[in-house]
Enzyme design. Sequence first.
Site, PDB file in Angstrom:
ATOM      1  N   SER A 175       0.833  -1.198   0.000  1.00 44.70           N
ATOM      2  CA  SER A 175       0.000   0.000   0.000  1.00 44.70           C
ATOM      3  C   SER A 175       0.876   1.260   0.000  1.00 44.70           C
ATOM      4  O   SER A 175       1.640   1.477  -0.933  1.00 44.70           O
ATOM      5  CB  SER A 175      -0.942  -0.050   1.207  1.00 44.70           C
ATOM      6  OG  SER A 175      -1.990   0.875   1.082  1.00 44.70           O
ATOM      7  N   ASP A 184      -6.000  -3.451  -2.158  1.00 49.70           N
ATOM      8  CA  ASP A 184      -4.911  -3.188  -1.210  1.00 49.70           C
ATOM      9  C   ASP A 184      -4.318  -4.466  -0.624  1.00 49.70           C
ATOM     10  O   ASP A 184      -5.033  -5.326  -0.109  1.00 49.70           O
ATOM     11  CB  ASP A 184      -5.481  -2.322  -0.083  1.00 49.70           C
ATOM     12  CG  ASP A 184      -4.415  -1.630   0.731  1.00 49.70           C
ATOM     13  OD1 ASP A 184      -3.448  -2.296   1.115  1.00 49.70           O
ATOM     14  OD2 ASP A 184      -4.560  -0.427   0.986  1.00 49.70           O
TER      15      ASP A 184
END
Length: 261
Positions: free
Chosen positions: A42, A154
């Site tokens: 991320s 993510d």
Amino acid sequence: MDLKYKVGLALSGGGAKGFAHAGVIQALEERGIYPDVIAGTSAGSIVGSLYADGYSPEEIIEFFNKTSFSKFATLTGANGGLFRIDNFKKALKLMFRAVNFEDLKIPMYINATDMVHGKNVFFKSGPLLDVVIASCSVPIIFEPEVIDHIPYSDGGLICNFPVEILRHQCEYVIGVNVGPADMDEKKKLTILDMAQRTYFFIRRANVLSVKDKCDILIEPPSIDKYGMFDAVKNHEIFQLGYDAAINILDKNTEHLDLMKR
């Protein structure tokens, strides 16, 4: 057993709190420590890949200096997310010198979540940009990124702190975790706050089991006062990461001498 790398750097997810990663990298450089390989999830994938692409920590922060949630995200009513981040993707494409992972100056691992098969996937070769975008596409908030016909979101859903991918390859692993998620109990929560906090709780659960696998663990204190989208406070967050790293590194001088090239 001969290990492939001397020093690995694992960078967690954490939204705008990931600017602390750049501060940590600045502190490492000042202490003569340069990673031989990086793994990022991320926000960690963004900072890590830009650093691996040859940008300095300060240059990384300057790239985000005028960035805000409203500037890089546009509202959408379909395709699996409330917002799309096409504008951010365009800006990052202009920033990257590397097109593929193989073009990076430092080897890089980036993970994302395969939303069809429900599994964590590490990427280390091929096109770079789509993987970085996938790794930071928070479910529900952002549309998933489609790679080879598979929607990815993510990486923090399943692996928010990519330590293990480095542990079996590196003599030393430095881990930077910016994912703690405590909150001011008096704060009034918006829908966006609830979405990001729910996600933080999910990510925190998969971090606890790997923290003790780091030779040096850096967790900036007071990081929780910043939200996922507090990009306008990037210099404050950078300094928080820098100060935390200096404090930890100066307590681990015996490790530092062994890590230096």
